[in-house]
Design a protein around this motif. Structure first.
Motif, mmCIF file in Angstrom:
data_model
loop_
_atom_site.group_PDB
_atom_site.id
_atom_site.type_symbol
_atom_site.label_atom_id
_atom_site.label_comp_id
_atom_site.label_asym_id
_atom_site.label_seq_id
_atom_site.Cartn_x
_atom_site.Cartn_y
_atom_site.Cartn_z
ATOM 1 N N VAL A 78 0.139 -1.332 -0.052
ATOM 2 C CA VAL A 78 -0.093 -0.222 -0.040
ATOM 3 C C VAL A 78 0.807 1.703 0.323
ATOM 4 O O VAL A 78 0.449 2.480 -0.569
ATOM 5 C CB VAL A 78 -1.338 -0.022 1.178
ATOM 6 N N LYS A 79 1.902 1.569 0.771
ATOM 7 C CA LYS A 79 2.681 2.352 0.571
ATOM 8 C C LYS A 79 3.935 2.387 -0.975
ATOM 9 O O LYS A 79 4.355 3.303 -1.030
ATOM 10 C CB LYS A 79 4.318 2.278 1.259
ATOM 11 N N THR A 80 3.898 1.213 -1.407
ATOM 12 C CA THR A 80 4.582 1.444 -2.797
ATOM 13 C C THR A 80 3.832 2.744 -4.094
ATOM 14 O O THR A 80 4.572 2.578 -5.261
ATOM 15 C CB THR A 80 4.545 0.547 -4.156
ATOM 16 N N ARG A 81 2.439 2.942 -3.701
ATOM 17 C CA ARG A 81 1.822 3.316 -4.742
ATOM 18 C C ARG A 81 2.726 5.175 -5.099
ATOM 19 O O ARG A 81 2.749 5.619 -4.039
ATOM 20 C CB ARG A 81 0.283 3.519 -4.415
ATOM 21 N N GLY A 82 2.617 5.886 -6.204
ATOM 22 C CA GLY A 82 3.164 6.997 -6.412
ATOM 23 C C GLY A 82 5.033 6.507 -6.089
ATOM 24 O O GLY A 82 5.138 8.152 -6.175
ATOM 25 N N MET A 83 5.079 6.081 -6.000
ATOM 26 C CA MET A 83 6.667 6.008 -6.022
ATOM 27 C C MET A 83 7.119 6.149 -6.958
ATOM 28 O O MET A 83 6.889 5.460 -8.329
ATOM 29 C CB MET A 83 7.081 4.585 -5.379
ATOM 30 N N ARG A 84 8.547 6.422 -6.861
ATOM 31 C CA ARG A 84 9.670 6.098 -8.247
ATOM 32 C C ARG A 84 10.205 5.066 -9.184
ATOM 33 O O ARG A 84 10.799 4.485 -8.231
ATOM 34 C CB ARG A 84 10.760 7.411 -8.419
ATOM 35 N N TRP A 85 9.833 4.920 -9.901
ATOM 36 C CA TRP A 85 10.474 3.623 -10.364
ATOM 37 C C TRP A 85 11.483 3.904 -11.396
ATOM 38 O O TRP A 85 11.505 4.120 -12.511
ATOM 39 C CB TRP A 85 9.442 2.776 -10.935
ATOM 40 N N ALA A 86 12.977 4.401 -10.918
ATOM 41 C CA ALA A 86 14.165 4.058 -11.796
ATOM 42 C C ALA A 86 14.382 3.168 -12.634
ATOM 43 O O ALA A 86 13.884 1.982 -12.262
ATOM 44 C CB ALA A 86 15.360 4.936 -10.385
ATOM 45 N N GLN A 87 14.942 3.025 -13.382
ATOM 46 C CA GLN A 87 15.665 2.331 -14.293
ATOM 47 C C GLN A 87 16.780 1.829 -13.952
ATOM 48 O O GLN A 87 17.888 2.525 -13.914
ATOM 49 C CB GLN A 87 15.272 2.648 -15.673
ATOM 50 N N TRP A 88 17.161 0.266 -14.367
ATOM 51 C CA TRP A 88 18.229 0.147 -14.218
ATOM 52 C C TRP A 88 19.329 0.413 -15.164
ATOM 53 O O TRP A 88 18.914 -0.205 -16.241
ATOM 54 C CB TRP A 88 18.658 -1.683 -13.476
ATOM 55 N N PRO A 89 20.454 0.565 -15.018
ATOM 56 C CA PRO A 89 21.031 0.918 -16.346
ATOM 57 C C PRO A 89 21.436 0.354 -17.196
ATOM 58 O O PRO A 89 22.881 0.206 -17.786
ATOM 59 C CB PRO A 89 21.986 2.582 -15.674
ATOM 60 N N VAL A 90 21.401 -1.030 -17.896
ATOM 61 C CA VAL A 90 21.592 -2.065 -17.910
ATOM 62 C C VAL A 90 22.233 -1.407 -19.919
ATOM 63 O O VAL A 90 22.889 -2.021 -19.816
ATOM 64 C CB VAL A 90 20.941 -3.146 -18.841
ATOM 65 N N TRP A 91 21.869 -0.751 -20.012
ATOM 66 C CA TRP A 91 22.663 -0.594 -21.509
ATOM 67 C C TRP A 91 24.081 0.464 -21.279
ATOM 68 O O TRP A 91 24.230 1.066 -22.891
ATOM 69 C CB TRP A 91 21.378 -0.107 -22.079
ATOM 70 N N SER A 92 24.406 0.772 -20.207
ATOM 71 C CA SER A 92 26.045 1.344 -19.983
ATOM 72 C C SER A 92 26.641 -0.206 -20.196
ATOM 73 O O SER A 92 26.114 -1.080 -20.191
ATOM 74 C CB SER A 92 25.941 1.734 -18.918
ATOM 75 N N VAL A 93 27.945 0.038 -20.626
ATOM 76 C CA VAL A 93 29.084 -0.904 -20.795
ATOM 77 C C VAL A 93 29.146 -1.658 -19.686
ATOM 78 O O VAL A 93 29.419 -3.039 -19.262
ATOM 79 C CB VAL A 93 30.371 -0.201 -21.347
ATOM 80 N N ALA A 94 29.291 -0.202 -18.518
ATOM 81 C CA ALA A 94 29.144 -1.448 -17.087
ATOM 82 C C ALA A 94 27.772 -1.977 -16.628
ATOM 83 O O ALA A 94 27.689 -3.014 -15.964
ATOM 84 C CB ALA A 94 29.389 -0.590 -16.091
ATOM 85 N N GLY A 95 27.184 -1.512 -17.593
ATOM 86 C CA GLY A 95 25.559 -2.338 -16.376
ATOM 87 C C GLY A 95 25.546 -3.441 -17.872
ATOM 88 O O GLY A 95 25.101 -4.138 -17.242
ATOM 89 N N ILE A 96 26.025 -3.730 -19.304
ATOM 90 C CA ILE A 96 25.538 -5.146 -19.379
ATOM 91 C C ILE A 96 26.415 -5.666 -19.035
ATOM 92 O O ILE A 96 26.022 -6.536 -19.302
ATOM 93 C CB ILE A 96 25.870 -4.660 -20.993
ATOM 94 N N GLY A 97 28.253 -5.113 -19.023
ATOM 95 C CA GLY A 97 28.819 -6.648 -18.027
ATOM 96 C C GLY A 97 28.417 -6.635 -16.965
ATOM 97 O O GLY A 97 28.823 -8.266 -16.708
ATOM 98 N N THR A 98 28.167 -5.495 -15.765
ATOM 99 C CA THR A 98 27.392 -6.264 -14.904
ATOM 100 C C THR A 98 26.003 -7.541 -14.470
ATOM 101 O O THR A 98 26.324 -8.625 -13.912
ATOM 102 C CB THR A 98 26.765 -4.970 -13.756
ATOM 103 N N ALA A 99 25.450 -7.223 -15.894
ATOM 104 C CA ALA A 99 24.459 -8.228 -16.381
ATOM 105 C C ALA A 99 25.051 -9.702 -16.651
ATOM 106 O O ALA A 99 24.462 -10.849 -16.092
ATOM 107 C CB ALA A 99 23.338 -8.040 -17.456
ATOM 108 N N ILE A 100 26.129 -9.293 -17.449
ATOM 109 C CA ILE A 100 26.858 -10.576 -17.556
ATOM 110 C C ILE A 100 27.382 -11.527 -16.402
ATOM 111 O O ILE A 100 27.399 -12.730 -16.656
ATOM 112 C CB ILE A 100 27.666 -10.488 -18.529
ATOM 113 N N ALA A 101 27.882 -10.877 -15.864
ATOM 114 C CA ALA A 101 28.450 -11.159 -14.719
ATOM 115 C C ALA A 101 27.301 -12.373 -14.253
ATOM 116 O O ALA A 101 27.546 -13.066 -13.447
ATOM 117 C CB ALA A 101 29.073 -10.368 -13.756
#
Lengths: 443, 132
Positions: A78-101
């Protein structure tokens, strides 16, 4: 189907942990950090709920546990309504590398390359027997004293929880919990630090060391999550309330997960006391952990189950120190010339060491505790070779977080989120400005 | 730069390690969770498979142990502890036969020669013996 249901039990944990999203400083964190913290909180809530039911003599069952957990989930949702949902930055090189790991870790797990032997020999059998007994049953531990009877119960309780969902013991779900906790750990590191390249280094280093330490199915994945929350909160967060709450939660979880969790809690306590010089916070943060530890020890003594903790009374074999150090050094090589340790140490050395003092202190203290632990055995080589690849992941994690702190131009952001004029925020690469989430909200 | 170079090195080392553990590389969820933890097959892996095969033949609550006969008298504890998890309806006991007196013995790989026990079933990974 058994493993799908068993895995579902682990996916329920972050939902249960949504309850901590009621706290304003958690709500203001990045999405990844929020989920990571929720996973840790849900894990602890489930373990405490199952322990409490057993202490009250109430048998575990799905019909009892699911409604209670559902009520907790709803209270959080009930407290999650109206919450800000940022995006995980997987499209940066480091983000893609982290996903690969992370995907490499998943691959190692689903092809049975990372499974922990102790899951098959100790954790799993104990959980199955507790599940069949319907609770945290001392009789099970007396019948099979080989099952490290006084070991903290969180991991066994999680396995029993998963068994409760699936009815049969879900062995694959038990090992797949490893990558799930690893993902939460990475989310916490990325979310608290705001540093994608640093998270990539931590992800790849841990993914590699996991291949030699076989953590999947053992207690290290949840332990590392709790430890990451404590170390990263002390290193990157400025909000005193957030720091105190998160470190308290993490220490309680660590102490309830592994014997080494107690030494980690002491290391964090000493670090807050001596490095941060905040005695009041040191005592507040360790209080829940001390309470949980006391409750568990009361259970142990009352049921005459002292075993591993009884090692504290064992004599110390000082003459074994050279052997202990030599064997630990051999294990710490990780078949790669100590690179997993040398890289973060090098990054710290060429960066700002002062910013990494907290993680460095925790790394040194936990390493010291590891040496102290092993000198209690007259012939410790086998013991070190079989257990230390996982035990030394704690100082490694601390060094990796220290490297993140040292290598970027980290700017501490005041609790009101105002970054000093003309400075860049940590890890974002973006210009400074007001941000309601402070440093952790800049993801 | 150091961070990215190290990340590439660790990724390569991880893949090398997976390769070193041996194939098949695209077999997901193999028969047991221990199938590829080492290049050679662990006896404890076969203890898992044997437990599954023997379970339908074991009465509920039966005292049973798992051992590798060639290791006598210092049997590997992990084998019967594996049974403790794999045979939840039975009562696995340690391999001290004189003390624990198990009704059934699951033998990994080798023939179990003991005057008090006779073979009741043979499997690819070993056999099941029952006390006479």
């Amino acid at each position: 189907m058994t493993d799908v249901l068993g895995l579902l039990a682990y996916l329920v944990l972050p939902l249960v942990g949504l309850i901590v999203w009621r706290l304003d400083f958690v709500r203001e964190m990045s999405t990844g950090a929020r989920w990571g913290v929720a996973t840790a909180a849900g894990t602890l809530v489930v373990a405490l709920l199952m322990s409490t039911l057993s202490l009250l003599g109430i048998e575990w069952s799905r019909t009892l546990l699911i409604p209670i957990l559902l009520a907790i989930v709803i209270a959080g949702v009930v407290k999650t309504r109206g919450m800000r949902w940022a995006q995980w930055p997987v499209w940066s090189v480091a983000g893609i590398g982290t996903a690969i790991a992370w995907l490499l870790t998943v691959y190692g797990t689903v092809t049975a390359r990372s499974s922990c032997g102790d899951l098959q020999f100790t954790w799993g059998p104990k959980a199955i027997r507790w599940f069949r007994a319907g609770g945290l049953d001392p009789a099970v531990l007396h019948t099979w004293p080989q099952l490290t009877v006084d070991y903290p119960p969180l991991q066994t309780l999680l396995l029993a929880f998963s068994n409760l969902f699936a009815h049969q013991f879900p062995w694959w779900a038990a090992v797949l919990a490893g990558p799930l906790f690893f993902l939460a750990t990475l989310a916490v590191i990325r979310g608290f630090s705001g540093d994608s390249p640093g998270t990539l280094l931590a992800a790849m280093t841990l993914a590699y060391t996991f291949t030699l330490s076989y953590p999947a199915g053992c207690a290290e994945p949840p332990l590392l999550l709790f430890e990451a929350i404590a170390i990263a909160a002390l290193t990157f967060l400025d909000n005193p309330r957030a720091q105190t709450f998160l470190v308290s939660l993490a220490l309680a979880g660590a102490v309830f997960t592994k014997l080494e969790g107690a030494t980690f809690a002491i290391a964090v306590f000493l670090t807050i006391l001596l490095v941060q010089r905040q005695p009041k916070r040191a005592f507040i943060t360790i209080a829940p952990a001390a309470l949980l530890f006391g409750a568990w020890m009361a259970f142990i003594f009352r049921n005459d189950l002292l075993y591993m903790y009884g090692g504290a009374k064992m004599p110390i074999y000082w003459s074994t120190i050279p052997v202990v150090l030599k064997t630990l050094a051999k294990v710490a090589k990780f078949n790669l010339w100590w690179l997993p340790y040398l890289v973060p140490i090098a990054v710290i050395a060429i960066g700002n060491v002062r910013r990494a003092l907290v993680p460095i202190s925790i790394a040194l203290l936990t390493t010291g505790a590891t040496v102290y632990f092993y000198v209690h055995y007259p012939d410790p080589v086998w013991w070190i070779e079989s257990s230390s690849p996982r035990v030394i992941l704690t100082p490694l994690l601390a060094l990796l977080i220290g490297a993140i702190a040292a290598h970027r131009g980290y700017v501490r952001v005041a609790p009101d989120g105002v970054v000093p004029q003309g400075e860049e925020t940590e890890g974002s690469g973006r210009p400074a400005g007001r941000h309601s989430g402070g440093a952790v909200g800049q993801v | 730069m150091l961070v990215y170079a190290a990340a590439i090195a660790f990724a390569a080392a991880t893949i090398h390690r997976f390769h070193w553990l041996g194939g098949p590389y695209l077999e997901f969820f193999p028969e047991t969770i221990q199938d590829h933890v080492w290049p050679a097959r662990f006896p404890s892996r076969d203890a898992i498979v044997l437990s599954r095969r023997a379970e339908p033949l074991l009465p509920r609550g039966a005292k049973v142990t798992i051992l590798k006969p060639s290791e006598a008298p210092n049997y590997d504890q992990t084998h019967w502890l594996t049974g403790l998890g794999m045979l939840p309806r039975q009562h696995p006991v340690a391999q001290k036969l004189e003390e624990t007196n198990p009704e059934f013995v699951i033998a990994i790989h080798d023939e179990f020669v003991h005057p008090a026990y006779a073979k009741v079933a043979t499997f690819p990974e070993g056999a099941l013996y029952k006390r006479q």
